[in-house]
Design an enzyme around this catalytic site. Structure first.
Site, PDB file in Angstrom:
ATOM      1  N   TYR A 283       0.990  -1.236  -0.132  1.00 21.95           N
ATOM      2  CA  TYR A 283       0.122  -0.053   0.143  1.00 21.95           C
ATOM      3  C   TYR A 283       0.919   1.174   0.107  1.00 21.95           C
ATOM      4  CZ  TYR A 283      -4.217  -2.340  -0.214  1.00 21.95           C
ATOM      5  OH  TYR A 283      -5.557  -3.025  -0.530  1.00 21.95           O
ATOM      6  N   GLN A 284       2.130   1.025   0.700  1.00 18.32           N
ATOM      7  CA  GLN A 284       3.046   2.356   0.453  1.00 18.32           C
ATOM      8  C   GLN A 284       3.223   2.687  -0.982  1.00 18.32           C
ATOM      9  OE1 GLN A 284       6.435   2.304   2.864  1.00 18.32           O
ATOM     10  NE2 GLN A 284       7.311   4.124   1.938  1.00 18.32           N
ATOM     11  N   HIS A 440      -5.661  -2.865   6.679  1.00 20.85           N
ATOM     12  CA  HIS A 440      -4.673  -3.883   5.855  1.00 20.85           C
ATOM     13  C   HIS A 440      -3.823  -4.559   6.677  1.00 20.85           C
ATOM     14  CE1 HIS A 440      -6.776  -2.770   2.255  1.00 20.85           C
ATOM     15  NE2 HIS A 440      -6.440  -1.637   2.378  1.00 20.85           N
ATOM     16  N   ASP A 460       5.647 -15.275   3.515  1.00 23.31           N
ATOM     17  CA  ASP A 460       4.552 -14.520   4.106  1.00 23.31           C
ATOM     18  C   ASP A 460       3.503 -14.796   2.823  1.00 23.31           C
ATOM     19  OD1 ASP A 460       2.571 -12.660   4.505  1.00 23.31           O
ATOM     20  OD2 ASP A 460       3.979 -11.383   5.874  1.00 23.31           O
ATOM     21  N   ARG A 465      -6.480 -12.398  -2.702  1.00 19.09           N
ATOM     22  CA  ARG A 465      -7.190 -11.451  -3.497  1.00 19.09           C
ATOM     23  C   ARG A 465      -6.553 -11.691  -4.757  1.00 19.09           C
ATOM     24  NH1 ARG A 465      -7.497  -4.717  -3.212  1.00 19.09           N
ATOM     25  NH2 ARG A 465      -8.745  -4.733  -5.010  1.00 19.09           N
ATOM     26  N   HIS A 491       0.815 -17.287   9.232  1.00 16.19           N
ATOM     27  CA  HIS A 491       2.228 -16.632   9.378  1.00 16.19           C
ATOM     28  C   HIS A 491       2.888 -17.466   9.808  1.00 16.19           C
ATOM     29  CE1 HIS A 491      -0.876 -13.528   8.637  1.00 16.19           C
ATOM     30  NE2 HIS A 491      -0.045 -12.912   7.799  1.00 16.19           N
TER      31      HIS A 491
END
Lengths: 761, 761
Positions: A283-284, A440, A460, A465, A491
């Site tokens: 998202y960054q 998120h 990870d 999606r 995880h």
């Protein structure tokens, strides 16, 4: 110093606010001085430089040729502005998306090539939107908490406006004042109002969605010279009446009571002083485009704001941070909701790198990335980069071990990245002890992932999606993102009693963060990251310490993983390792069931098939596998009551939404305090062409916990050649100068600092 | 012509046999004229040319430098000749293997560089073996039907002798006559006798094992100038007392009664006139080295044999055949027992290509392959290739559609390969209708695999073995090779009543082969391969016809797959499609079980998990998936009683030996005659970097069988735009000039030839 800088920015902002108080939303641009356009991203001066250099700067010329070919094909195809109907992946969605991307490019081509056909194309498209927008209802798809008009969510409408603002800026002077008035009145101002005043739950947040919304309004405000909209963009809506308990589609809170909003708040809060964005690199990356493109526009139109110096230059810092959050192939670590494969080859990173280079002091390492990208922006920044590359100024971008603190002030845990060269490739450990990461975020305190070169060794999972693939839930988040991908068991971290951290409760998770205990990458032979988590399970503290060790007895660096768990209760603890590839051998007996059942019924366990369970009586469980033509062996300290579980993702997955990948789970039962101590070796390789299996066996004969109390843990690693290595960790005091002394098997061991590493024989 | 050639070769052979009758096995070389060595692979003349060109031929110089570095490192390491103990993958196995490879290279370096340290190294190694060999027992590992002394099987001992013979040839003149006598008496002759007279069940066969054995004996015979051993190599042992019912470890027959054996028989029988080797490409690759290196030696030492012209030049032909049996990445199609990933980058193909170029008329296309390989042999052939590349003579090696007949005379079915360019990559269909393929054959009549570029779209599973990985069953064939990999259900072919072809019986399978019905690649827009199988299931005939169709309405070529099954009984038929990747959508309802059970109990079905079953009421079942960032859709004609099964490999696999890959199985029940009609589309792509899903949907609205009787089948394909394509196949007459006429839905359709393809609107 910092305070004074902040103060001066605030004063500037107050001025902006003051001036804008008199503006009226419905008025069109108060300033008709058309001479100054373009001034948003392209500038008049920049266009002159570009035109002067055309034909002399290879990468720029290539990018220009590519964009020209793309836009020319679209012009031939003709303009399509369909009535909105589809989710992402569907025709109307993809068409409108293509329109804004092409419009921006056509605007640029008009400026650079001075060919009116591009301006005419943009104009025609703008008026096509102007024609339908006033009567457009809200988008018919109802899934979003903030539905757009052109798209199913305001987020995409904002994307549209961010790009189209640039197109408008480029053709501003080509249009007559009357035409501009018509566009602004019927399209741009209502559009900006709809995504802001019309959707405060979208606009007035600290979230990547709002960043796009803020920037969309801000960009068009700068083109129109509309101070009121600019203030709204920078500082948010004055009133919004948002219920502090309201949540968005991803389960994230809309807004905390009294929270600051607007573009600047979105810079203040989610970015840490190290330039880490709390939602994670995926998202960054997504947010970097609006952040930087608006910063560039502000720099050009409102240079007095000194936006690139804001918060100690966090925006420019964030570019380097983001580049460091990638593996050897340039792919982002999929922390939190991250789609695998997204990389610094994305258009957002092309713009980030170009802007970062141009406004960030011409850092020659960025040129190396730009060279890899093989593409530049068609503006002043892209020209700088292309000239730098042409002139041979590029230097390698060397990613280093580093810690990235999380939280607005850097006090909410973080992400530790350790890197060390192996025999063939670099090994990268990504250790996560950050805050929740907004909507998120995953429940994955103290989780980690591990890479050899560009290959995931321990993964990870990322998100559940298929972004923009319509057939898969409209390309949106799937239910398995919640039931699987966010859960702790998905995880490589400890799960207590088959429940997720914070019981999977977002509110609780959002109130807490892990704490770094130790980060030391100064000794390349023994790098260490260590963090504690005491809130994920009330009454239980987890303390994970991970070393990357280089040792002459091993072909490649070792990953030593130590998890100390202390608890006031008796629990079951699971620690999964999500490996890839084919199992080669194990040193323990296990049974595989005739019929596969899920490993549990909830909290993600319902998605794991139980493919076999074993126990080891030797004190160590060893599992070797082959992945990407290399051998890996995990050796972990166990007792004969520990279950060694072979699992595979995919149970309770009626739409085959999950990837059927394997895990090896170490389960310790009916215990309060315990340790998980494991070593992962990468050794040798196998080639199906030569059919040689080189160094196919583990070098470790025995892994042992030789000392353990509340203050210290000591591990010994014995090699098959009988060499012995000792690693001691101080668990309660990480001070560098603290002297320690303990007795291990009748021998005194003394050292200074948080840990000790020694070859005994 | 052919007959005369054969006759002349026979005469030469008779002469050889005659001369050798007087030779005695225990005598050493009758000819002490040492001036002629080396003459086996390197020749005195060749060495002169090489020395003259050193430094002037880049690829040769690079290969030489690489080999020198490797050998120098081994010389530093010192010679190790351990007492044999391990299986492949284990220390003693890998050490002895390395020894013979290095010895051969050291011999070559001695000749080329004229540096005695290499000769001394070879000499020391030879005497180290000479010292242990006379008292060496048979290898302690008992698994093989023909145990060696240095290795667990005679096969590897033969490998040793093939390479060491070359080393001996290179240092022949460096050794004194006394030294040679000692080596031959104590090492070479007993070694040759052990793998021949000592193991007739290994030596006297038509099999790749025997080829190695024959060549080993033949190579050392040529160096020693020993005609008796040479005759044995060429024509086999005169007596062997092999039980005609005896089988080897792979379940293959040792020898049919009265079968010809020896090197020449191994050329005669398994090679078809098209140069296809009946065991399949993986073993052809393995056998090519001994075939060609011995041919080269025979050519050099016995030029009068004209070995490269033998059987119409089949050896040289086989090189081109093998190169055509690869995908776009140069990896061999894993037909029968084939390990995936083996490619023309293997050392066997480096030598094949070099020898093929040098002795096969300097075909410039081979230079392109050699260039990719980046490596050449350090002999006359490698020098030719390196000079050819240096001089820019290379031309692209374009793989074409072609049919490769199987069987010594080309009448036992074959393999059809169709290739056609797509939007991005070439599509390759590999259709298998060959004979059993000896002991490495699979029960996979009329199976196929499908590639897009170097990626498998529908896979052939290959073998169940991790060659040379000791932890996996000693690196040998795993039990799952028999229980899974060879079974019919493991392949993309029709399985009747959950039993394998020929009931999985090797003897029956070996008596039969499929029959080609039609192969026509002349029309690039409609290539076709068609074959029949009437013995796999007595009373049932299967007739599969596959088209690669290029059509303007589709982005990429279509694969149209038609299987006509006629049977006198009522049966269940399964047709699996082994795809890769992630399911994107289906057009039918299915249920996924809460608990996974195997799909059946035997014949491979016990290894498949049943992950879900559905039915379609629309007449078509459609399944779309995403693999390697591309979309695929299979559309298949079904009725509502057909089961649509989602399966995954991995059940009853206690050692995790199988790869957990998916299959989609169409099951037709309680039926005698039936058809499976399917179309596979490759469409669009998805990039995780741009996150654009391009052309993500099937273009087919409806697939229908519009005519079907015993003579014809007609299929219509309707696109989503309403365009209609008609394909008609004549099932009983494939003559090119035959005129046909049928009435389809009241309209007459007329055409000439075996099939008809038409765009109707």
């Amino acid at each position: 110093m910092k305070f004074i800088k902040k103060l001066s920015v605030l004063l500037v902002l107050l001025l902006v606010v003051f001036v804008s108080c008199k503006a009226q939303t419905k008025s069109i641009s108060k300033n008709d001085n058309t001479q100054k356009h373009p001034n948003l991203i392209l500038t008049q001066k920049g266009v002159e430089s570009i035109r002067a250099e055309l034909g002399n700067v290879p990468i720029f010329d290539a990018s220009l040729a590519k964009v020209k070919a793309e836009v020319d094909a679209e012009i031939l195809n003709g303009i399509e502005v369909p009535i909105p109907k589809d989710f992402s992946g569907g025709y109307t969605h993809e068409r409108h998306k293509k329109n804004f991307l092409i419009a921006q490019k056509a605007g640029v081509l008009y400026q650079i090539l001075n060919d009116e056909k591009y301006a005419a194309y943009v104009k025609e498209m703008l008026f096509a939107y102007e024609k339908i927008y006033p009567t457009l209802p809200v988008h018919p798809q109802t899934r979003s908490y903030a539905r757009g008009k052109l798209f199913w969510q305001c987020l995409n409408d904002s994307n549209w406006l961010v790009y189209v603002s640039q197109a408008y800026d480029c053709v501003y002077n080509y249009l007559s004042p009357k035409e501009r008035k018509q566009l602004e009145k019927n399209l741009f101002i209502p559009f900006a109002n709809f995504i802001s005043e019309g959707n405060p739950q979208f606009f007035n947040r600290v979230h990547n969605h709002s960043t796009w919304g803020n920037v969309a309004v801000g960009m068009i405000a700068l083109v129109m010279d509309n101070d009121e909209l600019l203030d709204r963009a920078l500082n948010g809506l004055k009133t919004d009446n948002i219920d502090p308990n309201a949540k968005d589609n991803d389960g994230g809170f809309i807004k905390k009571a009294g929270q600051k909003v607007g573009f600047l708040a979105n810079l203040d809060e989610p970015f840490s002083p190290d330039g880490y964005y709390t939602e994670g690199p995926y998202y960054q990356r997504y947010a970097m485009y609006p952040f930087l493109v608006f910063a560039e526009a502000l720099h050009n139109v409102k240079p007095e704001m000194k936006i690139f110096e804001y918060k100690d230059g966090v925006l420019l810092k964030a570019i380097n941070t983001l580049l460091n959050l990638t593996d050897a192939d340039g792919e982002f670590f999929p922390l939190n909701d991250g789609q695998k494969g997204m990389s610094y080859y994305s258009r957002e990173l092309v713009s980030s790198v170009d802007i970062g280079y141009h406004y960030g002091g011409n850092q020659p390492e960025l040129l190396a990335i730009a060279k890899d990208q093989g593409d530049v922006l068609l503006d002043d920044t892209g020209l700088s980069v292309a000239i730098g590359i042409r002139d041979g100024l590029a230097k390698p971008f060397v990613k280093k071990s580093l810690q990235l603190r999380d939280g607005a002030d850097g006090t909410q845990g973080g992400v530790g990245i350790l890197r060390v060269n192996g025999a063939k490739d670099e090994f990268t450990l990504v250790s996560k002890y950050s805050a929740q990461g907004l909507s998120h975020g995953h429940y994955d305190k103290l989780s980690f992932s591990y890479y050899e070169g560009g290959n995931e060794v321990l993964q990870d999972y990322g998100l559940a999606r298929y972004v923009n693939i319509q057939q898969k839930g409209g390309g949106n988040y799937l239910r398995e993102n919640t039931t699987w991908a966010k859960q702790s068991i998905a995880h490589n971290t400890v799960v207590q009693n088959e429940t997720s951290h914070f019981d999977g409760d977002f509110e609780t998770g959002s109130l807490n963060h892990s704490v770094n205990y130790l980060f030391d990458a100064s000794n390349l032979d023994a790098q260490v990251v260590s963090a504690k988590e005491s809130n994920a399970y009330p009454g239980t503290e987890m303390h994970r310490t991970q070393f990357l060790l280089k040792d002459k007895d091993f072909e490649n660096p070792l990953l030593l993983d130590i998890v100390n768990v202390t608890s006031s209760n008796v629990n079951q603890y699971d620690l999964p390792f999500y490996y890839f590839g084919q199992i080669i051998s194990s040193n323990f007996k296990y049974n595989t069931p005739k019929v596969l059942s899920p490993l549990g019924s909830k909290n993600g366990y319902q998605h794991l098939w139980n493919e076999g369970v074993g126990n080891s009586t030797s004190g160590n469980a060893k599992l070797s596998w082959l992945s990407n033509e290399r051998f890996y062996t995990l050796t972990t300290v166990v007792n004969d009551k520990d279950d060694l579980i072979f699992a595979r993702i995919g149970a309770n997955d009626p739409d085959f939404n999950l990837r059927p990948e394997p895990a090896f789970i170490v389960r310790k039962k009916d215990i309060g305090n315990t340790q998980f101590v494991s070593v992962l070796e990468s050794h040798g390789n196998y080639s199906p062409v030569t059919e040689n299996a080189i160094n196919a066996f583990s070098t470790i004969k025995k892994l042992e916990v030789v000392f353990s109390d509340e203050n210290y843990i000591a591990i010994s690693v014995e090699t098959i050649d009988g060499n012995l290595k000792l690693i001691v960790v101080s668990l309660k005091d990480s001070a560098k100068d603290k002297k320690h002394s303990i007795i291990i098997k009748d021998k005194a061991v003394e050292w200074t600092g948080a840990y000790h590493f020694n070859n005994l024989k």
